[in-house]
Scaffold this motif. Structure first.
Motif, PDB file in Angstrom:
ATOM      1  N   PRO A 289       1.150  -0.990   0.248  1.00 38.65           N
ATOM      2  CA  PRO A 289      -0.362   0.161   0.236  1.00 38.65           C
ATOM      3  C   PRO A 289       1.180   0.574  -0.270  1.00 38.65           C
ATOM      4  CG  PRO A 289       0.139  -1.543   2.268  1.00 38.65           C
ATOM      5  CD  PRO A 289       1.029  -1.836   1.508  1.00 38.65           C
ATOM      6  N   ALA A 290       0.638   2.051  -0.941  1.00 39.37           N
ATOM      7  CA  ALA A 290       1.537   3.280  -1.050  1.00 39.37           C
ATOM      8  C   ALA A 290       0.917   4.678  -1.117  1.00 39.37           C
ATOM      9  CB  ALA A 290       2.273   3.081  -3.010  1.00 39.37           C
ATOM     10  N   THR A 291      -0.758   4.704  -0.591  1.00 42.34           N
ATOM     11  CA  THR A 291      -2.166   5.875  -0.147  1.00 42.34           C
ATOM     12  C   THR A 291      -2.117   5.215   0.840  1.00 42.34           C
ATOM     13  OG1 THR A 291      -3.802   4.471  -1.153  1.00 42.34           O
ATOM     14  CG2 THR A 291      -2.281   6.267  -2.825  1.00 42.34           C
ATOM     15  N   ARG A 292      -2.703   6.602   1.549  1.00 42.78           N
ATOM     16  CA  ARG A 292      -3.490   6.345   2.491  1.00 42.78           C
ATOM     17  C   ARG A 292      -5.119   5.216   2.820  1.00 42.78           C
ATOM     18  NH1 ARG A 292      -3.185  12.647   2.967  1.00 42.78           N
ATOM     19  NH2 ARG A 292      -1.005  13.072   3.045  1.00 42.78           N
ATOM     20  N   THR A 293      -5.406   5.364   1.599  1.00 44.12           N
ATOM     21  CA  THR A 293      -6.663   4.196   0.961  1.00 44.12           C
ATOM     22  C   THR A 293      -6.708   3.625   2.276  1.00 44.12           C
ATOM     23  OG1 THR A 293      -7.028   5.928  -0.763  1.00 44.12           O
ATOM     24  CG2 THR A 293      -8.410   3.689  -0.301  1.00 44.12           C
ATOM     25  N   PRO A 294      -5.853   2.274   1.430  1.00 37.64           N
ATOM     26  CA  PRO A 294      -6.080   1.116   2.293  1.00 37.64           C
ATOM     27  C   PRO A 294      -6.123   1.414   4.337  1.00 37.64           C
ATOM     28  CG  PRO A 294      -4.624   1.103   0.733  1.00 37.64           C
ATOM     29  CD  PRO A 294      -5.144   2.231   0.988  1.00 37.64           C
ATOM     30  N   TRP A 295      -5.369   2.137   4.619  1.00 35.04           N
ATOM     31  CA  TRP A 295      -5.823   2.416   6.290  1.00 35.04           C
ATOM     32  C   TRP A 295      -6.593   3.031   6.144  1.00 35.04           C
ATOM     33  CZ3 TRP A 295      -2.065  -0.698   7.488  1.00 35.04           C
ATOM     34  CH2 TRP A 295      -0.451  -0.497   6.407  1.00 35.04           C
ATOM     35  N   ARG A 296      -7.495   3.731   5.683  1.00 34.62           N
ATOM     36  CA  ARG A 296      -8.518   3.759   5.994  1.00 34.62           C
ATOM     37  C   ARG A 296      -9.521   2.683   6.097  1.00 34.62           C
ATOM     38  NH1 ARG A 296      -9.048   9.657   6.239  1.00 34.62           N
ATOM     39  NH2 ARG A 296      -7.749  10.987   5.441  1.00 34.62           N
ATOM     40  N   ASN A 297      -9.706   2.381   4.827  1.00 36.79           N
ATOM     41  CA  ASN A 297     -10.309   0.732   4.801  1.00 36.79           C
ATOM     42  C   ASN A 297      -9.946   0.347   5.826  1.00 36.79           C
ATOM     43  OD1 ASN A 297     -10.900   1.935   2.532  1.00 36.79           O
ATOM     44  ND2 ASN A 297     -10.159   0.746   1.449  1.00 36.79           N
ATOM     45  N   ALA A 298      -8.570  -0.085   6.417  1.00 38.79           N
ATOM     46  CA  ALA A 298      -8.512  -0.710   7.607  1.00 38.79           C
ATOM     47  C   ALA A 298      -9.284  -0.333   9.190  1.00 38.79           C
ATOM     48  CB  ALA A 298      -7.797  -1.430   8.405  1.00 38.79           C
ATOM     49  N   SER A 299      -9.412   0.332   8.883  1.00 37.32           N
ATOM     50  CA  SER A 299      -9.795   1.162  10.057  1.00 37.32           C
ATOM     51  C   SER A 299     -11.199   0.722   9.949  1.00 37.32           C
ATOM     52  CB  SER A 299      -9.490   2.824   9.799  1.00 37.32           C
ATOM     53  OG  SER A 299      -9.877   3.427  11.658  1.00 37.32           O
ATOM     54  N   SER A 300     -11.999   1.633   8.822  1.00 36.16           N
ATOM     55  CA  SER A 300     -13.595   1.326   8.664  1.00 36.16           C
ATOM     56  C   SER A 300     -14.187  -0.225   8.867  1.00 36.16           C
ATOM     57  CB  SER A 300     -13.766   1.538   7.084  1.00 36.16           C
ATOM     58  OG  SER A 300     -14.052   2.655   6.356  1.00 36.16           O
ATOM     59  N   MET A 301     -12.842  -1.352   7.776  1.00 36.15           N
ATOM     60  CA  MET A 301     -13.707  -2.202   8.829  1.00 36.15           C
ATOM     61  C   MET A 301     -13.763  -3.109  10.274  1.00 36.15           C
ATOM     62  SD  MET A 301     -13.745  -5.529   7.329  1.00 36.15           S
ATOM     63  CE  MET A 301     -12.731  -5.427   5.213  1.00 36.15           C
ATOM     64  N   LEU A 302     -12.710  -2.346  10.446  1.00 39.98           N
ATOM     65  CA  LEU A 302     -12.467  -2.309  12.367  1.00 39.98           C
ATOM     66  C   LEU A 302     -14.180  -1.910  12.668  1.00 39.98           C
ATOM     67  CD1 LEU A 302      -8.996  -1.883  12.972  1.00 39.98           C
ATOM     68  CD2 LEU A 302     -10.707  -4.267  12.861  1.00 39.98           C
ATOM     69  N   ASP A 303     -14.412  -1.219  12.350  1.00 40.82           N
ATOM     70  CA  ASP A 303     -15.617   0.374  12.888  1.00 40.82           C
ATOM     71  C   ASP A 303     -16.845  -1.209  12.518  1.00 40.82           C
ATOM     72  OD1 ASP A 303     -14.471   2.312  13.994  1.00 40.82           O
ATOM     73  OD2 ASP A 303     -14.348   3.330  11.753  1.00 40.82           O
ATOM     74  N   ARG A 304     -17.039  -2.309  11.199  1.00 42.04           N
ATOM     75  CA  ARG A 304     -18.051  -2.704  10.178  1.00 42.04           C
ATOM     76  C   ARG A 304     -18.269  -3.436  11.696  1.00 42.04           C
ATOM     77  NH1 ARG A 304     -15.834  -2.467   5.838  1.00 42.04           N
ATOM     78  NH2 ARG A 304     -17.550  -0.978   4.903  1.00 42.04           N
ATOM     79  N   PHE A 305     -16.797  -4.234  11.682  1.00 43.35           N
ATOM     80  CA  PHE A 305     -16.628  -5.099  13.281  1.00 43.35           C
ATOM     81  C   PHE A 305     -17.204  -4.809  15.024  1.00 43.35           C
ATOM     82  CE2 PHE A 305     -16.523  -7.336   8.966  1.00 43.35           C
ATOM     83  CZ  PHE A 305     -17.049  -8.236   9.206  1.00 43.35           C
ATOM     84  N   LEU A 306     -17.765  -3.467  15.024  1.00 44.11           N
ATOM     85  CA  LEU A 306     -18.144  -2.866  16.698  1.00 44.11           C
ATOM     86  C   LEU A 306     -16.591  -3.219  17.142  1.00 44.11           C
ATOM     87  CD1 LEU A 306     -21.097  -4.615  17.038  1.00 44.11           C
ATOM     88  CD2 LEU A 306     -20.266  -2.522  15.848  1.00 44.11           C
TER      89      LEU A 306
END
Length: 294
Positions: free
Chosen positions: A147-164
């Motif tokens: 990953p060379a952009t910030r997007t995957p890290w935002r997606n990772a944080s959102s994935m954690l949000d999604r599963f509470l």
């Protein structure tokens, strides 16, 4: 610092070694230790031993309307559990003579303890990170692409949000290659005095998208097989075995797969999230029709 007339004891050395390990191992510091005290508790005069049981509360079901349980029978409230076991033991053999035991503790630490704990740190990180990866089914980003952009890290944080997942203690352990790829993107992000201090003293890179970043040299590498074209053999399957057919190629343990039409759901409401639910393959699969362990 040891008195020149006092020899270092094994207890003093062990305590200093544990201090080095705790100070310099970011993976160990990032692990939740709430259950640690339970291993040494006594029950009716006996130690619990190397395993404690962690209770998992049931997920309540919410109904609409004034009729109790929607007019039907209320679901049984079953509390399940998992065992937390101390099943890994690692050590570095360290021998020394009476001459070394007369050294001041600070000198002994730098000459003997630090090299030994550095070796132990590396092995501990390798074991812990491999265990974490093996127990993680969700994935973001593109396989085989650093990953060379910030997007995957935002997606990772959102994935954690999604599963509470709790929001207060989130850590990202990433490779030096990923850190290099993000160097320019990181520049305007990781800049506060505390974060710069952490980067130089604790191998912490900084915080972004609710994640505290730590560089690691012991991250496991996943090699996926050439499996392709698989379809499930009948709908409505449950459990940890997935019957498949009409596919070719091997599927390696650790690969993450999704199933067409099987989406993730909200852990409490059960509502369809509109995104695929991922599954981790737990055993190598040679290929063809058969049962894939997930």
């Amino acid at each position: 610092m040891a008195n020149i007339n006092q020899a270092l004891t094994h207890q003093m050395i062990a305590r200093e070694a544990a201090k080095i390990l705790w100070e310099e191992n970011s993976v160990v510091r990032n692990i939740n230790l709430d259950r640690e005290v339970e291993f040494s508790e006594e029950v009716n005069g006996y130690k619990k031993g190397d395993s404690v049981r962690v209770m998992i509360p049931p997920t309540p079901v919410t109904y609409t309307g004034s009729n109790f349980a929607g007019g039907g029978a209320a679901p049984a409230v079953n509390e399940t559990s998992v065992n937390l076991t101390v099943d890994q033991q690692l050590h570095v053999p360290l021998t020394f003579t009476a001459k070394e035991k007369k050294l001041e503790l600070s000198r002994f630490r730098e000459r003997f303890l630090r090299p030994a704990m550095s070796s132990l740190n590396s092995k501990i990180n390798q074991v812990l990170l491999a265990s974490m990866v093996a127990q993680t089914s969700n994935v973001v980003g593109t396989w085989g692409t650093v990953p060379a952009t910030r997007t995957p890290w935002r997606n990772a944080s959102s994935m954690l949000d999604r599963f509470l997942a709790p929001e207060d203690e989130r850590f990202a352990h990433f490779s030096v290659d990923a850190n290099d790829a993000l160097a320019e993107a990181n520049a305007p992000l990781f800049h506060t005095a505390d974060e710069l201090r952490g980067e130089f003293s604790e191998n912490a890179v900084g915080k972004f998208a609710g994640l505290e970043f730590h560089k690691q040299l012991s991250l496991p590498v996943q090699t996926n097989g050439a499996g392709a074209g698989y379809t499930v053999n009948a709908a409505g399957q449950t459990g940890t075995t997935l019957a498949v057919t009409a596919g070719t190629g091997a599927i390696t343990a650790g690969s993450i797969i999704s199933i067409a039409g099987v989406n993730a759901v909200h852990p409490i409401t059960g509502a369809d999230m509109g995104v695929p639910r991922y599954f981790r393959v737990t055993a190598n699969y040679a290929g063809g029709a058969g049962n894939v362990q997930i």
